[in-house]
Design an enzyme around this catalytic site. Structure first.
Site, PDB file in Angstrom:
ATOM      1  N   CYS A 133      -7.906  -1.331  -8.719  1.00 42.67           N
ATOM      2  CA  CYS A 133      -8.713  -2.382  -9.486  1.00 42.67           C
ATOM      3  C   CYS A 133      -9.276  -1.758 -10.715  1.00 42.67           C
ATOM      4  O   CYS A 133      -9.935  -0.616 -10.510  1.00 42.67           O
ATOM      5  CB  CYS A 133      -9.827  -2.910  -8.696  1.00 42.67           C
ATOM      6  SG  CYS A 133      -9.298  -3.583  -7.100  1.00 42.67           S
ATOM      7  N   LYS A 168      -5.569   3.639  -0.736  1.00 41.20           N
ATOM      8  CA  LYS A 168      -4.203   3.291  -0.971  1.00 41.20           C
ATOM      9  C   LYS A 168      -4.011   3.346  -2.550  1.00 41.20           C
ATOM     10  O   LYS A 168      -4.786   2.887  -3.225  1.00 41.20           O
ATOM     11  CB  LYS A 168      -4.227   1.488  -0.806  1.00 41.20           C
ATOM     12  CG  LYS A 168      -2.939   1.066  -1.083  1.00 41.20           C
ATOM     13  CD  LYS A 168      -2.822  -0.586  -0.226  1.00 41.20           C
ATOM     14  CE  LYS A 168      -1.449  -1.165  -0.393  1.00 41.20           C
ATOM     15  NZ  LYS A 168      -1.305  -2.385  -0.056  1.00 41.20           N
ATOM     16  N   GLY A 246       6.354  -0.270   0.847  1.00 40.89           N
ATOM     17  CA  GLY A 246       7.149  -0.613  -0.478  1.00 40.89           C
ATOM     18  C   GLY A 246       8.541  -1.174  -0.151  1.00 40.89           C
ATOM     19  O   GLY A 246       9.358  -0.087   0.073  1.00 40.89           O
ATOM     20  N   GLY A 247       8.842  -2.166   0.010  1.00 39.37           N
ATOM     21  CA  GLY A 247      10.045  -2.555   0.228  1.00 39.37           C
ATOM     22  C   GLY A 247      10.861  -2.551   1.607  1.00 39.37           C
ATOM     23  O   GLY A 247      12.031  -2.551   1.539  1.00 39.37           O
TER      24      GLY A 247
HETATM   25  C1  LIG Z   1       1.236 -11.553  -2.248  1.00 41.21           C
HETATM   26  C2  LIG Z   1       0.827 -10.181  -2.052  1.00 41.21           C
HETATM   27  C3  LIG Z   1      -0.484 -10.074  -2.087  1.00 41.21           C
HETATM   28  C4  LIG Z   1      -1.251  -8.768  -1.864  1.00 41.21           C
HETATM   29  N1  LIG Z   1      -2.332  -8.496  -1.575  1.00 41.21           N
HETATM   30  C5  LIG Z   1      -3.049  -7.210  -1.331  1.00 41.21           C
HETATM   31  C6  LIG Z   1      -4.239  -7.014  -1.227  1.00 41.21           C
HETATM   32  O1  LIG Z   1      -5.086  -7.890  -1.282  1.00 41.21           O
HETATM   33  N2  LIG Z   1      -4.640  -5.688  -1.104  1.00 41.21           N
HETATM   34  C7  LIG Z   1      -3.756  -4.660  -1.100  1.00 41.21           C
HETATM   35  O2  LIG Z   1      -4.079  -3.605  -1.021  1.00 41.21           O
HETATM   36  N3  LIG Z   1      -2.496  -4.647  -1.464  1.00 41.21           N
HETATM   37  C8  LIG Z   1      -1.871  -6.069  -1.640  1.00 41.21           C
HETATM   38  N4  LIG Z   1      -0.559  -6.083  -1.771  1.00 41.21           N
HETATM   39  C9  LIG Z   1       0.296  -5.142  -1.710  1.00 41.21           C
HETATM   40  C10 LIG Z   1       1.055  -4.840  -0.468  1.00 41.21           C
HETATM   41  O3  LIG Z   1       0.155  -4.751   0.711  1.00 41.21           O
HETATM   42  C11 LIG Z   1       1.945  -4.008  -0.507  1.00 41.21           C
HETATM   43  O4  LIG Z   1       1.626  -2.745  -0.958  1.00 41.21           O
HETATM   44  C12 LIG Z   1       3.081  -4.142  -1.623  1.00 41.21           C
HETATM   45  O5  LIG Z   1       3.486  -5.376  -1.545  1.00 41.21           O
HETATM   46  C13 LIG Z   1       4.453  -3.312  -1.423  1.00 41.21           C
HETATM   47  O6  LIG Z   1       5.010  -3.418  -0.221  1.00 41.21           O
HETATM   48  P1  LIG Z   1       6.243  -4.411   0.175  1.00 41.21           P
HETATM   49  O7  LIG Z   1       7.130  -4.270  -0.765  1.00 41.21           O
HETATM   50  O8  LIG Z   1       6.671  -4.519   1.650  1.00 41.21           O
HETATM   51  O9  LIG Z   1       5.701  -5.773  -0.026  1.00 41.21           O
HETATM   52  C14 LIG Z   1      -0.194  -7.528  -1.872  1.00 41.21           C
HETATM   53  C15 LIG Z   1       0.962  -7.976  -1.861  1.00 41.21           C
HETATM   54  C16 LIG Z   1       1.533  -9.130  -2.083  1.00 41.21           C
HETATM   55  C17 LIG Z   1       3.109  -9.386  -2.211  1.00 41.21           C
END
Ligand SMILES: Cc1cc2nc3c(=O)[nH]c(=O)nc-3n(C[C@H](O)[C@H](O)[C@H](O)COP(=O)(O)O)c2cc1C
Ligand SMILES: Cc1cc2nc3c(=O)[nH]c(=O)nc-3n(C[C@H](O)[C@H](O)[C@H](O)COP(=O)(O)OP(=O)(O)OC[C@H]3O[C@@H](n4cnc5c(N)ncnc54)[C@H](O)[C@@H]3O)c2cc1C
Ligand SMILES: Cc1cc2nc3c(=O)[nH]c(=O)nc-3n(C[C@H](O)[C@H](O)[C@H](O)COP(=O)(O)OP(=O)(O)OC[C@H]3O[C@@H](n4cnc5c(N)ncnc54)[C@H](O)[C@@H]3O)c2cc1C
Ligand SMILES: Cc1cc2nc3c(=O)[nH]c(=O)nc-3n(C[C@H](O)[C@H](O)[C@H](O)COP(=O)(O)O)c2cc1C
Ligand code: FES
Ligand code: FES
Lengths: 306, 280, 306, 280
Positions: A133, A168, A246-247
């Site tokens: 942020c 994170k 991540g993915g």
């Molecule tokens: C719709 C959406 C909302 C998310 N909101 C947050 C959040 O509020 N805080 C945060 O730290 N990460 C947030 N993320 C990031 C996820 O926690 C994760 O780090 C990221 O999507 C990568 O993982 P993935 O590829 O498995 O989705 C969000 C991701 C998505 C897709």
């Protein structure tokens, strides 16, 4: 075979029955998925990012599908830490799953305020600090891309909590290990990564960005190679436990992260496609251990052969 | 949940109908939808929202080994629907659902105005079938279906609606069939000819209600007319979705309280009065 | 309709008959695709990265498929600038397509040496400088991730050539606009981006990285959102013409980049899947212009409506 | 180039055979391959290399409107081959090819030893058919095919080879059919029983040559034996490929000159002596 395989891992003092959590923002406050998922199976639910006051989030459209991924610009819409504690947490406490509060702020003070509120709350087992942020007070530099700011915000938060503190990381940096070290030096108990990659999409008919917010965060299988590389780099350079994100769509993906050095993983976007994906991943990891004669999942952490 | 394709065929042009069967109980309501993973590739990655077009109870009954079925009606507009159109009998598909809030059939309703713009016809068949099973004061509910399409080849399900006993009125933008114009024009025409009202929630009388699904502009116009005349009006919205369950907060619209509501969870059917139409 | 649509663009003084080039490393030295493609259709061929002496490249395995993408660790294998000029260029000169020499070095001197050799060579129409290489002399910092180094290497190269000089940026940075500005200040004539994202993959059976080089570069549709975001950012912050690269598979993709601010595009990984993809993209752009009443492709450059 | 599926069916277990037709001229040689884009999704993204299993001339001839055909024989091992196995008659596929260097049939050869380990059998049918059309000193070339597989259910095309007139010897790792062991053992056995030699390139005599395709370890062992005995030996290698044309430099192996060579362009068939077996 036949031997009991231990899948439990300990991240920063949080005992997890298995290494598979659900990632922040992709599982709501847990209750959204109750009709479809047995929450007791998931080791920990990282709830949607919380701030000191409720946030409205960004205007829609907020999501775009991309090749093997999606962009989101939710903009951290959330009900605020107090409503979470009062309205959502009591429900989550009924389940045998750990609750990790993901949180953020626009200033160091805001980060600290959130932590003060949750520090003594029963039912919150850990904190995950989202540092992707911008610092609105100090010229919009992101907390997660400037190591000095990372150090300052994590140090400040650390003073206000005894809860396990996971930081994170954002992947939108030149050298993620520098940020990881800053977080470690500031007292983080664990590192999770990656958050979304910054991306964009344009509608060629209207010539407008497909997201009202112009840019958004890329997630899903498309980012896995980048996430895995960063997890490997960070695992080599800090001594803290790492949570790989991540993915991750399958148990094979989860294992790649663990072999690269992650002690646990978080499943994000995959939940949208199959809310039961975590259960499948857990079973897959178990079978893998069985087939490879591994009786303790911790043995594969960081076992990559270079 | 895994469902099995029983039939998947072109209706006309780019429109297809798919019949699916499932094990166990689904309990779907008209207006609810499913998220459908069209294949197990990561491209496309996300599931596609599809309304229940017809909800068919197991016959023989579940206990006697029957299987529930449902139909979806869809238009091929891109990658996902393109893949759907290639599915064959026996193919297995993962779905999530039923999701969201469906249409509410008020118990005082003796007249239903069902308005479908374009592909908005998809959920209206399930709704019409459901309404036709209801009675008010021991008599059938009169159902009018207004269908607005671009040109006469886009008219879908007309006979099906008529078979259930609904009166069907058609508008085409090019005037190739029925009234030239949109289904908003059909509604306006009705309103000038027939008094239509919704009884106050406490009243004991009967009255009409509007159910609409279609493009956003059309829904806004209909909602305007309905709210102006104080007629109960439910609209079903279409937004891009990722999760379909309220978890991702991706599909929001502004509601009257100035807050964002998820179309997938708090909708897709909303009372026209709930929506902040200016901000849509 | 019926009107002639002008597709030609000028990048840093290179007149291109259309905005579609093929990206370095994905089209060899051109001759590899002669059996399948009419080279005359492509506006410019950016040849495989050249160095002052031949390079052997990395050991295999060098490629891994990923979700909607691929990782490569070719390691800049090339025949060296002299062999290119003597053995490959004469052939390329037969075609009505511009030749852009992509080049790199391990030190500022090596970069300059390459440029000195090509500056007066007939048939090379422009240079593309790949700065995603570590500076072996000064502690392995990448030329493309440290703005001071970027400035120094681009300035040095600039002194040795009058040829149009395109600097190709690495996406593995916190703020790509800082690097772009450094390149612009140092005298670049145009900016191309993005090169590949750094990524990794692990074989869970052997627990070894799938690439012998451990990490590799991610390319293909999966990276498009990141590439597009960076092109948009750079287009806003430097006055130079931009060449958009990253996951372009279709004319729609190419147009997204142009609307975001790119004056031209390069097609990379897509060539592997369909060597004729450039031709299809060119035709698609033309039809789009026709349907949208655009008589000059330059009018859509940077036309994104924010 | 677009080709059309004529037939695609399971041979046994996870092995499938696909017959394809194309317009115009292909001019493929045994040992060459195509890159096949299994569908138009980005997942999987890359095309899959597939050898020509059979190359079938147009019949009636091209001039009389015939179409060329070819077959591929493939094993379902992952995503791409899984999708291939679902292709149906009439489906269109984009391919690139013929690619690479095929087998060279020496004009002095009167004896061909064809060794196929596992899926390595795929290109050997085209090769055997081609050799069977050659003659040396006006007489047929004797062809022995050594097939090494895990278990008897993995034996493919045995009858087809025999129909062309080849003698087929089988080895299975589990001993369920033929010799227990690998096809390297079959070769060793042959070598102890029969003198096999390749004439010097300038000599006027006849001799035998080895053609092998299969797992790397097997090829290395065969190459070792052949080079030891100075028998001409060509091997076909299998490397992950992205472009198939020599453009990406992704599929390299070390050759004797210490340089990297692209398997797709300088191979997939190499003379055993060209390869730096230690570095493979
Ligand atoms: C719709 C959406 C909302 C998310 N909101 C947050 C959040 O509020 N805080 C945060 O730290 N990460 C947030 N993320 C990031 C996820 O926690 C994760 O780090 C990221 O999507 C990568 O993982 P993935 O590829 O498995 O989705 C969000 C991701 C998505 C897709
Ligand atoms: C609750 C709900 C119920 C729906 N029910 C039906 C139904 O019963 N039958 C039916 O045919 N369609 C229905 N839709 C719309 C359907 O989900 C989309 O048409 C589909 O997702 C398009 O997928 P695609 O991969 O084919 O298109 P894509 O390749 O993703 O996109 C192709 C084009 O369609 C547009 N598009 C994509 N998704 C949507 C969307 N959700 N809304 C509007 N435009 C979109 C894109 O902007 C693009 O122009 C419903 C949508 C919602 C939200
Ligand atoms: C020149 C050449 C000719 C070939 N001819 C044939 C043929 O005629 N018939 C046939 O069945 N196969 C052939 N192959 C191998 C075939 O290309 C692979 O089996 C195929 O690409 C696998 O794709 P997939 O998506 O199903 O597997 P993936 O999902 O990509 O991978 C599944 C498993 O197969 C392995 N794999 C993938 N690609 C290869 C490869 N190229 N070599 C070895 N292992 C691989 C992976 O490591 C993984 O374990 C040939 C390969 C080459 C290089
Ligand atoms: C196999 C391969 C080799 C590459 N070699 C080079 C190179 O030598 N020099 C360079 O500047 N970029 C090189 N690139 C990067 C591409 O030119 C391009 O920037 C990148 O692949 C992103 O575009 P794409 O997604 O369209 O492939 C290479 C990419 C690939 C896939
Ligand atoms: S689609 Fe995820 S909240 Fe509605
Ligand atoms: S596969 Fe690209 S060079 Fe061989």
């Amino acid at each position: 075979m036949g031997d009991v395989i231990s899948l439990s891992v300990n991240i920063a003092g949080i005992n997890l029955k298995n290494p598979v959590m659900v990632a922040s923002g992709t599982f709501g406050y847990g209750e959204e998925y109750v009709p479809y998922v047995d929450l007791n199976i998931i080791s920990a639910i990282v709830v949607k990012g919380l701030s000191i006051t409720p946030r409205e989030g960004n205007p829609p459209p907020r999501i775009v599908e991309t090749s093997a991924g999606m962009l989101n610009s939710i903009g951290l819409q959330n009900i605020g830490i107090d409503s979470f504690i009062n309205e959502k947490l009591p429900f989550l406490k009924k389940y045998n799953t750990k609750v990790i509060a993901n949180f953020f702020g626009d200033s160091i003070d805001e980060y600290c305020e959130v932590v003060k509120r949750v520090d003594s709350v029963d039912g919150i087992h850990g904190l995950e600090m989202n540092i992707s942020c911008p610092n609105k007070q100090e010229g919009w530099l992101e907390f997660g891309t400037n190591p000095d700011l990372t150090f300052r915000v994590v140090s400040a938060v650390r003073k206000h909590t005894k809860l396990p503190l996971i930081v994170k990381l954002s992947p939108n940096v030149t050298d993620v290990t520098i940020i990881a070290k800053a977080a470690a030096d500031a007292g983080a108990d664990a590192i999770s990564l990656i958050n979304t990659l910054s991306g964009m999409a344009i509608d060629i008919k209207t010539r407008k960005p497909k997201l009202a917010n112009i840019v958004g965060g890329l997630s899903g299988p498309s980012i896995k190679p980048v996430a895995l590389r960063m997890v490997w780099q960070v695992a080599k350079s800090v001594k803290l436990p790492i949570i790989g994100i991540g993915g991750i769509m399958t148990y094979e993906d989860a294992l790649e992260f663990m072999i690269a050095g992650a002690s646990a993983v978080q499943v994000g976007t995959a939940n949208f496609i199959d809310p039961n994906v975590s259960e499948k991943i857990i079973h897959g990891i178990e079978s893998y251990c069985e087939q490879n004669g591994i009786n303790d999942i911790n043995k594969i952490v960081g076992s990559v052969i270079i | 949940m895994q469902v099995v394709v029983l039939e998947n065929k072109r209706v006309i042009g780019s429109y297809f109908k798919m019949r699916l069967s499932y094990d166990g109980v689904l309990n779907a309501l008209p207006g609810q939808f499913i998220m459908m993973k069209v294949n197990n590739s990561y491209d496309p990655l996300l599931s596609r929202p599809m309304s229940f077009h017809r909800i068919i109870s197991p016959n023989p009954s579940l206990e006697k080994g029957g299987r529930g079925k449902f139909e979806i009606l869809y238009q091929v507009v891109g990658k996902g629907t393109g893949i759907m159109s290639g599915l064959k009998e026996g193919d297995k598909i993962d779905i999530l659902g039923p999701l969201g809030r469906g249409f509410l059939i008020p118990d005082w309703m003796d007249r239903a105005i069902i308005i479908a713009g374009g592909m908005g016809v998809a959920p209206m068949m399930a709704l019409t079938e459901e309404i036709s099973r209801h009675e008010v004061k021991k008599s059938k509910i009169s159902i009018s279906v207004f269908m607005g399409v671009k040109t006469k080849d886009d008219i879908l399900c007309r006979e099906d609606f008529e078979r259930i006993g609904a009166e069907v009125y058609v508008s085409t933008e090019d005037g190739s069939l029925g009234k030239k114009g949109t289904c908003v024009d059909l509604l306006k025409e009705l309103m000038t000819n027939t008094p239509l009202f919704s009884p106050p929630s406490e009243g004991g009388g009967c009255g009409g209600a509007i159910f609409a699904c279609g493009p956003q502009g059309m829904l806004k116009a209909i909602a305007g007319i309905a709210m102006d005349k104080k007629i109960l009006c439910q609209v079903s919205l279409d937004k891009r979705m990722a999760c379909g369950t309220g978890a991702c907060l991706g599909c929001v619209i502004k509601v009257k309280s100035q807050k964002y509501a998820c179309v997938c969870k708090e909708g897709p059917v909303f009372d026209a009065g709930e929506i902040n139409w200016e901000m849509l």
